[in-house]
Design a protein around this motif. Structure first.
Motif, PDB file in Angstrom:
ATOM      1  N   PHE A  57       0.908  -1.044  -0.051  1.00 46.97           N
ATOM      2  CA  PHE A  57      -0.152   0.042  -0.071  1.00 46.97           C
ATOM      3  C   PHE A  57       0.789   0.964  -0.055  1.00 46.97           C
ATOM      4  O   PHE A  57       0.591   2.168  -0.778  1.00 46.97           O
ATOM      5  CB  PHE A  57      -0.990  -0.085   1.342  1.00 46.97           C
ATOM      6  CG  PHE A  57      -1.993  -0.928   1.071  1.00 46.97           C
ATOM      7  CD1 PHE A  57      -3.301  -0.775   0.626  1.00 46.97           C
ATOM      8  CD2 PHE A  57      -1.956  -2.318   1.663  1.00 46.97           C
ATOM      9  CE1 PHE A  57      -4.201  -1.793   0.256  1.00 46.97           C
ATOM     10  CE2 PHE A  57      -2.899  -3.248   1.355  1.00 46.97           C
ATOM     11  CZ  PHE A  57      -4.054  -2.631   0.940  1.00 46.97           C
ATOM     12  N   VAL A  58       2.004   1.207   0.691  1.00 51.61           N
ATOM     13  CA  VAL A  58       2.898   2.397   0.542  1.00 51.61           C
ATOM     14  C   VAL A  58       3.469   2.475  -0.695  1.00 51.61           C
ATOM     15  O   VAL A  58       3.524   3.633  -1.179  1.00 51.61           O
ATOM     16  CB  VAL A  58       4.045   2.049   1.506  1.00 51.61           C
ATOM     17  CG1 VAL A  58       5.257   3.175   1.301  1.00 51.61           C
ATOM     18  CG2 VAL A  58       3.639   2.190   3.219  1.00 51.61           C
ATOM     19  N   ARG A  59       3.839   1.468  -1.229  1.00 50.28           N
ATOM     20  CA  ARG A  59       4.617   1.617  -2.613  1.00 50.28           C
ATOM     21  C   ARG A  59       3.238   2.047  -3.674  1.00 50.28           C
ATOM     22  O   ARG A  59       3.655   2.981  -4.414  1.00 50.28           O
ATOM     23  CB  ARG A  59       4.938   0.279  -2.972  1.00 50.28           C
ATOM     24  CG  ARG A  59       5.887  -0.194  -2.261  1.00 50.28           C
ATOM     25  CD  ARG A  59       7.318   0.820  -2.004  1.00 50.28           C
ATOM     26  NE  ARG A  59       8.244   0.268  -1.109  1.00 50.28           N
ATOM     27  CZ  ARG A  59       8.876   0.975  -0.241  1.00 50.28           C
ATOM     28  NH1 ARG A  59       8.618   2.251  -0.212  1.00 50.28           N
ATOM     29  NH2 ARG A  59      10.024   0.416   0.335  1.00 50.28           N
ATOM     30  N   ALA A  60       2.221   1.787  -3.538  1.00 53.92           N
ATOM     31  CA  ALA A  60       0.993   1.984  -4.555  1.00 53.92           C
ATOM     32  C   ALA A  60       0.753   3.483  -4.291  1.00 53.92           C
ATOM     33  O   ALA A  60       0.555   4.145  -5.438  1.00 53.92           O
ATOM     34  CB  ALA A  60      -0.207   1.257  -4.090  1.00 53.92           C
ATOM     35  N   VAL A  61       0.687   4.069  -3.114  1.00 54.03           N
ATOM     36  CA  VAL A  61       0.530   5.525  -2.817  1.00 54.03           C
ATOM     37  C   VAL A  61       1.797   6.257  -3.520  1.00 54.03           C
ATOM     38  O   VAL A  61       1.409   7.280  -3.940  1.00 54.03           O
ATOM     39  CB  VAL A  61       0.221   5.804  -1.199  1.00 54.03           C
ATOM     40  CG1 VAL A  61       0.444   7.180  -1.119  1.00 54.03           C
ATOM     41  CG2 VAL A  61      -1.182   5.053  -0.983  1.00 54.03           C
ATOM     42  N   GLU A  62       2.823   5.657  -3.115  1.00 52.97           N
ATOM     43  CA  GLU A  62       4.181   6.520  -3.699  1.00 52.97           C
ATOM     44  C   GLU A  62       3.984   6.759  -4.950  1.00 52.97           C
ATOM     45  O   GLU A  62       4.333   7.726  -5.727  1.00 52.97           O
ATOM     46  CB  GLU A  62       5.338   5.852  -3.130  1.00 52.97           C
ATOM     47  CG  GLU A  62       5.791   6.154  -1.821  1.00 52.97           C
ATOM     48  CD  GLU A  62       6.975   5.001  -1.263  1.00 52.97           C
ATOM     49  OE1 GLU A  62       7.588   5.830  -0.178  1.00 52.97           O
ATOM     50  OE2 GLU A  62       7.123   4.145  -1.817  1.00 52.97           O
ATOM     51  N   ARG A  63       3.679   5.646  -6.020  1.00 53.25           N
ATOM     52  CA  ARG A  63       3.454   5.777  -7.367  1.00 53.25           C
ATOM     53  C   ARG A  63       2.477   6.547  -7.790  1.00 53.25           C
ATOM     54  O   ARG A  63       2.624   7.207  -8.645  1.00 53.25           O
ATOM     55  CB  ARG A  63       3.421   4.255  -7.921  1.00 53.25           C
ATOM     56  CG  ARG A  63       4.479   3.296  -7.817  1.00 53.25           C
ATOM     57  CD  ARG A  63       4.318   1.953  -8.657  1.00 53.25           C
ATOM     58  NE  ARG A  63       3.176   1.158  -8.197  1.00 53.25           N
ATOM     59  CZ  ARG A  63       3.232   0.287  -7.017  1.00 53.25           C
ATOM     60  NH1 ARG A  63       4.373  -0.117  -6.729  1.00 53.25           N
ATOM     61  NH2 ARG A  63       2.169  -0.246  -6.891  1.00 53.25           N
ATOM     62  N   ALA A  64       1.222   6.451  -7.023  1.00 54.75           N
ATOM     63  CA  ALA A  64       0.192   7.436  -7.401  1.00 54.75           C
ATOM     64  C   ALA A  64       0.268   8.847  -7.026  1.00 54.75           C
ATOM     65  O   ALA A  64      -0.174   9.766  -7.668  1.00 54.75           O
ATOM     66  CB  ALA A  64      -0.977   6.941  -6.597  1.00 54.75           C
TER      67      ALA A  64
END
Length: 242
Positions: A57-64
């Motif tokens: 989830f952290v990585r998904a938010v960082e990408r978004a």
């Protein structure tokens, strides 16, 4: 314990905020909160499955949020458990928000919390920095306070096969929060349970879309916007299929 009475902890003991990525001049922030136990006074270990579960989830938010000057961090708990009236996870969340405000200023912040972390996010959402909450399979027991959530935007996502936290409890909490003046919407994730592992990609994408929408980086999904606008007493938009 009253929902408005999450007291700050004594300063100088435990740093509850850990940054994962932090631009030089952040204009917004996201904090991710993992789950835990009903009771447990021991510190989370070096290998902490509930915490590891939230890294995608952290990585998904960082990408978004790439290029949008958004800081992304996690809340570090002192204890594995909620521990009754101590509400340890909520106190740590409030402490992390205080650290965030001191370091970044009053930037709009979204809390993403799973299970106990969802309960902690909802309990601490009255902090002035909080722009909204994305609660994933949140633990919303009977009697969980909602009166402090007036004006807050709460997006609830729950797997229909969850046997750990009750999807119906999430809807009931959202109804009470809406009656208290919160703006609420909710998704029901078909064929998925509590661990967020089945249909994991959908969970990650949904959390990122809702988070960036709450931060104003793009429009929220139309069905969420419609649900957030519904008045107190209306149960619409709290069990949207996903």
């Amino acid at each position: 314990m009253d929902g408005q009475a999450v007291a700050p902890r004594t300063a100088g003991h435990h740093r509850a905020l850990a940054w994962c990525s932090r631009p030089d001049a952040p204009s917004a922030a996201v904090l991710v909160l993992h789950g835990g136990q009903e009771h447990g006074l021991h510190r989370p270990g070096r290998i902490n499955p509930p915490g590891l579960r939230m890294w995608p989830f952290v990585r998904a938010v960082e990408r978004a949020t790439a290029g949008a000057e958004v800081a992304v961090g996690v809340v570090r708990y002192r204890c594995r458990g909620w521990n009754g009236d101590r509400a340890d996870a909520a106190r740590d969340t409030t402490a992390a928000l205080q650290d965030l405000a001191e370091e970044l200023g009053p930037v709009p912040t979204v809390l993403i919390g799973h299970s106990m972390g969802g309960r902690a996010a909802l309990r601490a959402a009255c902090h002035p920095c909080v722009a909204g909450v994305v609660a994933l399979a949140p633990w919303c027991p009977d009697g969980e306070p909602a009166e402090h959530l007036e004006g807050r935007r709460l997006l609830m996502v729950h797997g229909e096969r969850d046997k750990v936290t009750d999807p119906a409890g999430t809807v009931d909490f959202a109804v009470r929060a809406r009656a208290a003046g919160a703006h609420t919407a909710g998704y029901r994730v078909a064929r998925s349970g509590h661990t967020l592992l089945h249909r994991a990609g959908l969970w990650h994408r949904t959390a990122a879309v809702l988070t960036t929408g709450l931060l104003g980086l793009h429009d929220l999904p139309a069905e969420v916007t419609a649900a957030l606008a519904l008045p107190a007493g209306d149960r619409g938009g709290l069990d949207l299929p996903l």
